[in-house]
Each structure stands twice: as C-alpha cells, then as structure tokens.
Enzyme design. Structure first.
Site, PDB file in Angstrom:
ATOM      1  N   LYS A  94       0.843  -1.214   0.000  1.00 62.65           N
ATOM      2  CA  LYS A  94       0.000   0.000   0.000  1.00 62.65           C
ATOM      3  C   LYS A  94       0.874   1.258   0.000  1.00 62.65           C
ATOM      4  O   LYS A  94       0.708   2.145  -0.840  1.00 62.65           O
ATOM      5  CB  LYS A  94      -0.930   0.010   1.232  1.00 62.65           C
ATOM      6  CG  LYS A  94      -1.874  -1.176   1.291  1.00 62.65           C
ATOM      7  CD  LYS A  94      -2.817  -1.101   2.469  1.00 62.65           C
ATOM      8  CE  LYS A  94      -2.189  -1.298   3.827  1.00 62.65           C
ATOM      9  NZ  LYS A  94      -1.638  -2.658   4.068  1.00 62.65           N
ATOM     10  N   ARG A 170     -10.872  -0.247   8.002  1.00 60.67           N
ATOM     11  CA  ARG A 170     -10.534  -1.661   8.173  1.00 60.67           C
ATOM     12  C   ARG A 170     -11.685  -2.428   8.805  1.00 60.67           C
ATOM     13  O   ARG A 170     -11.529  -3.590   9.180  1.00 60.67           O
ATOM     14  CB  ARG A 170      -9.293  -1.814   9.048  1.00 60.67           C
ATOM     15  CG  ARG A 170      -8.075  -1.216   8.400  1.00 60.67           C
ATOM     16  CD  ARG A 170      -6.784  -1.624   9.051  1.00 60.67           C
ATOM     17  NE  ARG A 170      -5.743  -0.743   8.584  1.00 60.67           N
ATOM     18  CZ  ARG A 170      -4.486  -1.092   8.398  1.00 60.67           C
ATOM     19  NH1 ARG A 170      -4.094  -2.311   8.640  1.00 60.67           N
ATOM     20  NH2 ARG A 170      -3.614  -0.213   7.963  1.00 60.67           N
ATOM     21  N   ARG A 205      11.405  -5.463   5.378  1.00 66.71           N
ATOM     22  CA  ARG A 205      11.121  -4.030   5.188  1.00 66.71           C
ATOM     23  C   ARG A 205      11.984  -3.160   6.104  1.00 66.71           C
ATOM     24  O   ARG A 205      12.189  -3.452   7.271  1.00 66.71           O
ATOM     25  CB  ARG A 205       9.656  -3.721   5.479  1.00 66.71           C
ATOM     26  CG  ARG A 205       9.412  -2.210   5.459  1.00 66.71           C
ATOM     27  CD  ARG A 205       7.991  -1.783   5.518  1.00 66.71           C
ATOM     28  NE  ARG A 205       7.187  -2.527   6.467  1.00 66.71           N
ATOM     29  CZ  ARG A 205       5.870  -2.551   6.445  1.00 66.71           C
ATOM     30  NH1 ARG A 205       5.209  -1.868   5.532  1.00 66.71           N
ATOM     31  NH2 ARG A 205       5.192  -3.245   7.334  1.00 66.71           N
ATOM     32  N   ARG A 234      10.177  -1.293  11.804  1.00 65.28           N
ATOM     33  CA  ARG A 234       8.992  -1.033  12.627  1.00 65.28           C
ATOM     34  C   ARG A 234       8.867  -2.061  13.745  1.00 65.28           C
ATOM     35  O   ARG A 234       9.204  -3.224  13.566  1.00 65.28           O
ATOM     36  CB  ARG A 234       7.749  -1.101  11.733  1.00 65.28           C
ATOM     37  CG  ARG A 234       7.283   0.268  11.308  1.00 65.28           C
ATOM     38  CD  ARG A 234       6.258   0.220  10.239  1.00 65.28           C
ATOM     39  NE  ARG A 234       5.125  -0.663  10.510  1.00 65.28           N
ATOM     40  CZ  ARG A 234       4.093  -0.793   9.679  1.00 65.28           C
ATOM     41  NH1 ARG A 234       4.062  -0.091   8.555  1.00 65.28           N
ATOM     42  NH2 ARG A 234       3.092  -1.594   9.956  1.00 65.28           N
ATOM     43  N   ARG A 245      -1.410  -9.671  12.546  1.00 73.41           N
ATOM     44  CA  ARG A 245      -1.996  -8.613  11.706  1.00 73.41           C
ATOM     45  C   ARG A 245      -2.786  -9.218  10.545  1.00 73.41           C
ATOM     46  O   ARG A 245      -3.850  -8.730  10.168  1.00 73.41           O
ATOM     47  CB  ARG A 245      -0.889  -7.681  11.183  1.00 73.41           C
ATOM     48  CG  ARG A 245      -0.379  -6.714  12.251  1.00 73.41           C
ATOM     49  CD  ARG A 245       1.029  -6.250  12.007  1.00 73.41           C
ATOM     50  NE  ARG A 245       1.218  -5.527  10.773  1.00 73.41           N
ATOM     51  CZ  ARG A 245       2.419  -5.281  10.223  1.00 73.41           C
ATOM     52  NH1 ARG A 245       3.525  -5.710  10.800  1.00 73.41           N
ATOM     53  NH2 ARG A 245       2.503  -4.597   9.112  1.00 73.41           N
TER      54      ARG A 245
HETATM   55  P1  AP5 Z   1       4.675  -1.515   1.982  1.00 71.51           P
HETATM   56  O1  AP5 Z   1       4.445  -0.693   0.776  1.00 71.51           O
HETATM   57  O2  AP5 Z   1       5.307  -0.876   3.168  1.00 71.51           O
HETATM   58  O3  AP5 Z   1       3.350  -2.312   2.403  1.00 71.51           O
HETATM   59  P2  AP5 Z   1       2.039  -1.823   3.170  1.00 71.51           P
HETATM   60  O4  AP5 Z   1       0.888  -2.535   2.550  1.00 71.51           O
HETATM   61  O5  AP5 Z   1       2.004  -0.354   3.265  1.00 71.51           O
HETATM   62  O6  AP5 Z   1       2.358  -2.512   4.572  1.00 71.51           O
HETATM   63  P3  AP5 Z   1       2.034  -2.085   6.048  1.00 71.51           P
HETATM   64  O7  AP5 Z   1       2.752  -3.102   6.903  1.00 71.51           O
HETATM   65  O8  AP5 Z   1       2.358  -0.661   6.305  1.00 71.51           O
HETATM   66  O9  AP5 Z   1       0.526  -2.345   6.177  1.00 71.51           O
HETATM   67  P4  AP5 Z   1      -0.244  -2.572   7.474  1.00 71.51           P
HETATM   68  O10 AP5 Z   1      -1.629  -2.421   7.047  1.00 71.51           O
HETATM   69  O11 AP5 Z   1       0.094  -3.835   8.174  1.00 71.51           O
HETATM   70  O12 AP5 Z   1       0.364  -1.468   8.436  1.00 71.51           O
HETATM   71  P5  AP5 Z   1      -0.163  -0.047   8.877  1.00 71.51           P
HETATM   72  O13 AP5 Z   1       1.016   0.766   9.207  1.00 71.51           O
HETATM   73  O14 AP5 Z   1      -1.142   0.490   7.966  1.00 71.51           O
HETATM   74  O15 AP5 Z   1       5.569  -2.754   1.500  1.00 71.51           O
HETATM   75  C1  AP5 Z   1       6.027  -3.733   2.424  1.00 71.51           C
HETATM   76  C2  AP5 Z   1       7.435  -4.218   1.983  1.00 71.51           C
HETATM   77  O16 AP5 Z   1       7.326  -4.885   0.733  1.00 71.51           O
HETATM   78  C3  AP5 Z   1       8.441  -3.076   1.759  1.00 71.51           C
HETATM   79  O17 AP5 Z   1       9.694  -3.491   2.202  1.00 71.51           O
HETATM   80  C4  AP5 Z   1       8.448  -2.850   0.239  1.00 71.51           C
HETATM   81  O18 AP5 Z   1       9.677  -2.371  -0.244  1.00 71.51           O
HETATM   82  C5  AP5 Z   1       8.126  -4.248  -0.275  1.00 71.51           C
HETATM   83  N1  AP5 Z   1       7.316  -4.203  -1.509  1.00 71.51           N
HETATM   84  C6  AP5 Z   1       6.250  -3.410  -1.767  1.00 71.51           C
HETATM   85  N2  AP5 Z   1       5.754  -3.676  -2.993  1.00 71.51           N
HETATM   86  C7  AP5 Z   1       6.523  -4.667  -3.511  1.00 71.51           C
HETATM   87  C8  AP5 Z   1       6.500  -5.386  -4.747  1.00 71.51           C
HETATM   88  N3  AP5 Z   1       5.575  -5.132  -5.693  1.00 71.51           N
HETATM   89  N4  AP5 Z   1       7.432  -6.348  -4.935  1.00 71.51           N
HETATM   90  C9  AP5 Z   1       8.361  -6.621  -3.988  1.00 71.51           C
HETATM   91  N5  AP5 Z   1       8.449  -5.962  -2.789  1.00 71.51           N
HETATM   92  C10 AP5 Z   1       7.513  -4.997  -2.557  1.00 71.51           C
HETATM   93  O19 AP5 Z   1      -0.897  -0.433  10.253  1.00 71.51           O
HETATM   94  C11 AP5 Z   1      -0.162  -0.878  11.373  1.00 71.51           C
HETATM   95  C12 AP5 Z   1      -1.092  -1.137  12.533  1.00 71.51           C
HETATM   96  O20 AP5 Z   1      -1.760   0.080  12.898  1.00 71.51           O
HETATM   97  C13 AP5 Z   1      -2.216  -2.139  12.291  1.00 71.51           C
HETATM   98  O21 AP5 Z   1      -1.767  -3.467  12.518  1.00 71.51           O
HETATM   99  C14 AP5 Z   1      -3.249  -1.691  13.319  1.00 71.51           C
HETATM  100  O22 AP5 Z   1      -2.922  -2.145  14.608  1.00 71.51           O
HETATM  101  C15 AP5 Z   1      -3.097  -0.188  13.287  1.00 71.51           C
HETATM  102  N6  AP5 Z   1      -4.020   0.437  12.311  1.00 71.51           N
HETATM  103  C16 AP5 Z   1      -3.694   0.977  11.104  1.00 71.51           C
HETATM  104  N7  AP5 Z   1      -4.786   1.444  10.468  1.00 71.51           N
HETATM  105  C17 AP5 Z   1      -5.830   1.182  11.300  1.00 71.51           C
HETATM  106  C18 AP5 Z   1      -7.219   1.394  11.203  1.00 71.51           C
HETATM  107  N8  AP5 Z   1      -7.789   1.935  10.120  1.00 71.51           N
HETATM  108  N9  AP5 Z   1      -7.998   1.004  12.231  1.00 71.51           N
HETATM  109  C19 AP5 Z   1      -7.455   0.451  13.347  1.00 71.51           C
HETATM  110  N10 AP5 Z   1      -6.152   0.202  13.483  1.00 71.51           N
HETATM  111  C20 AP5 Z   1      -5.346   0.563  12.482  1.00 71.51           C
END
Ligand code: AP5
Length: 300
Positions: A94, A170, A205, A234, A245
């Site tokens: 994302k 979510r 990552r 992270r 997750r």
């Molecule tokens: P990256 O682009 O960082 O992936 P991402 O989908 O953004 O991953 P996140 O881990 O940030 O998603 P998440 O939903 O778990 O975390 P968030 O911070 O939102 O890519 C990942 C890796 O892959 C990188 O190293 C990249 O280089 C590599 N990559 C990317 N694309 C690639 C490709 N095509 N090919 C190869 N490699 C690739 O949320 C964290 C926590 O916050 C949640 O667990 C929850 O507790 C809380 N939270 C967040 N939002 C909410 C909400 N709306 N409601 C309640 N709690 C929430």
C-alpha cells in the site's frame, strides 16, 4: 461565448463564487449582491445558461436573475478532486504504491498507520492506547481512529487536491464512520498478495527516517551505504506479529469489501512494483476519463 450582456460565474467546489464582470447594460441594482447561497454547484465544464433557465439535472442550479432576462452565464467548472482508498493485507505494498500514485496524481496521502505512529511518537494518551493494540496486531479502537482520519480528510489540502486514504477503513464501523460525515470515495483499490510473500516482505522491510522512503533488503535495497546505515525497522515488523496482523485483516476484509463492492478494483500485488502501479494507473485513468465524458455530456 460571452455576449455584451454577460455575467461570468466561476464554479468551484464546494461553493460558487461570482466574478464581478457585469454588463454595463445591467438594470437590476442588486446584481453585484447576488447571494452565493442561491447557487448549488454542478459537475460541468462550460455551460451557457439563459437567466431563466433551470437545468433538470438533480445537481443543477437556479439562476436568481428575475430582472435580467437576457443574461448569459458562463459556468467554468473545476473537476472535483479524486477520492481514493487503498487497502490490502500487511505489507501488500500500500505505502509503496501510494508513493507512486501521489507522484502522478498529486493526491494527499493519508496513511492511517503513520497517523497512529505519530500519536505514539508524541506520547499522547491516544498514542499510548493505540500502541497496546498495534503490538497485538489488532485494530486500534474506532474512537481513536475515526476522528483522527476524518480530521485529516477535512483539511484544506485534502479537500483541494483530493485524497488517497491508506489502510482505512478496516471495518464496517470505520466505513460507516466516514459515511456519517458524508465522506464517500470514488474508488476502492484492493491489493492482493499471497500470504507467504507477505511475511517475507514484512521481515525485510526497512524505513528511512529522514525521507520516509520504504525499502526492502532484497526487493528494494537502499541506494548507498549512508542510507543503509540509518534505516530503521517497525516494532510490529516481525514474523510473529505479521501473522497476528494478517489474522485481523482476514477477519474484517469481507465486511469492508461489501461496503464498496461497486467501486472496488482488485489489483494483483504480487508483481514488480511498476507493474502493480500500471494496473492502478489504468483504473485511475479510466475513472478520470469517465468523469470528463460525464461533464461533457452535461454541457452538451
Ligand atoms: P509496503 O508498501 O510498506 O506495504 P504496506 O501494505 O504499506 O504494509 P504495512 O505493513 O504498512 O501495512 P499494514 O496495514 O500492516 O500497516 P499499517 O502501518 O497500515 O511494503 C512492504 C514491503 O514490501 C516493503 O519493504 C516494500 O519495499 C516491499 N514491496 C512493496 N511492494 C513490492 C512489490 N511489488 N514487490 C516486492 N516488494 C515490494 O498499520 C499498522 C497497525 O496500525 C495495524 O496493525 C493496526 O494495529 C493499526 N491500524 C492501522 N490502520 C488502522 C485502522 N484503520 N484502524 C485500526 N487500526 C489501524
């Protein structure tokens, strides 16, 4: 297009403003005081309207010009900015795709996870509570997340440039939380990636705290030693936590999808990032073209 007895009306979202270029032949003494509130904006490019004309389209407006029957109005509409949501399991890409989307489309990126991490960094009460849930891989409660996201969406930059909401909603209650405020997306993007790939992506990552850029030790390594030496990981990027997750994601994704099924585009995220972006780019281009066609047919 404008004749000698002409009034230019510039229409911008969300309100309408009038430019004071009235015809010298205008007779009505209060023409310069025409109230903004008597106009309801429409989606259109350039509409010549007679003073007594009322468009039949539901978002049309009435022209309050009873004393100026020969007036022509030129409406210069600004296309409404895009409102996009991007969703997918942890590490589905994302954040990586948001970098590419914002670069091309100029939308304001609103990452729910980063907003929460900023709360944690500020050591606020909400931040302390949020961390407890994030460490368990669970959703942070709505009373923290919904207002936080809503406030960011309503900031002037998001309203003006459009927004790209990353990782929200979510759950169905989070989607309802936005609907209650009349906030509706144009497109819901869902990234799909097999689970074993996701674990590998999370573990590898790394983040650059200086630029905010996302790296992967194998797939997207840092450009030089200097950057490599300052990369951070992270607190929830471990194999154990990503499994939690993922479980949370599976529990909620169907409920969210059912809310947005009519505007969902599913994207294969298991491909090089440029190829993933090509799929998203195609969907956004199509959406913009459709809008242009619609505004053109309104103007006809
Ligand atoms: P990256 O682009 O960082 O992936 P991402 O989908 O953004 O991953 P996140 O881990 O940030 O998603 P998440 O939903 O778990 O975390 P968030 O911070 O939102 O890519 C990942 C890796 O892959 C990188 O190293 C990249 O280089 C590599 N990559 C990317 N694309 C690639 C490709 N095509 N090919 C190869 N490699 C690739 O949320 C964290 C926590 O916050 C949640 O667990 C929850 O507790 C809380 N939270 C967040 N939002 C909410 C909400 N709306 N409601 C309640 N709690 C929430």
């Amino acid at each position: 297009m404008a004749s000698s007895s002409c009034l230019n009306v510039a229409i911008t979202q969300p309100c309408v403003s009038l430019s004071p270029s009235f015809s010298p032949n205008s007779k009505h003494p209060n023409q310069s005081l025409l109230p903004h509130s008597s106009f309801t904006p429409i989606h259109s490019s350039s509409l010549p309207l007679r003073s007594n004309q009322i468009l039949s389209h539901p978002r049309s407006y009435k022209l309050p010009l009873p004393y100026a029957p020969n007036f022509h109005v030129v409406a210069l509409a600004k296309v409404e900015p895009l409102k996009v949501m991007i969703s997918g399991p942890p590490a589905s890409g994302k954040g990586t795709q948001c970098e590419l989307i914002t670069k091309k489309y100029g939308l304001v990126h609103i990452p729910a996870g980063d907003l929460l991490r900023a709360e944690i960094a500020s050591a606020s009460e909400n931040g302390k509570r949020a961390k407890e849930y994030m460490e368990k891989g669970e959703l942070v409660p709505d009373e923290i997340v919904v207002m936080m996201v809503k406030e960011r969406l309503l900031q002037p930059d998001s309203q003006e440039k459009g927004w790209l909401l990353d990782g929200y909603p979510r759950s169905s209650s989070q989607a309802a939380g936005l609907e209650d405020f009349g906030i509706h997306p144009d497109l819901f993007i869902l990234l799909e990636v097999p689970e074993d790939i996701l674990v590998e992506r999370v573990v590898g990552r790394r983040l650059d705290p200086l630029t905010g850029k996302i790296y992967h030790l194998k797939y997207s390594p840092p450009e030089n030693e200097e950057i490599a030496s300052r990369l951070t990981q992270r607190f929830d990027d471990t194999e154990e936590k990503v499994k939690l997750r993922l479980h949370t994601h599976h529990q909620n994704v169907e409920a969210v999808l059912s809310k947005y099924k009519d505007i969902t585009v599913k994207v294969n995220g298991n491909a090089p990032k440029e190829n993933v972006f090509a799929q998203i780019d195609a969907a956004l281009t199509q959406l913009l073209e459709l809008r242009k066609e619609n505004s053109g047919s309104l103007a006809a």
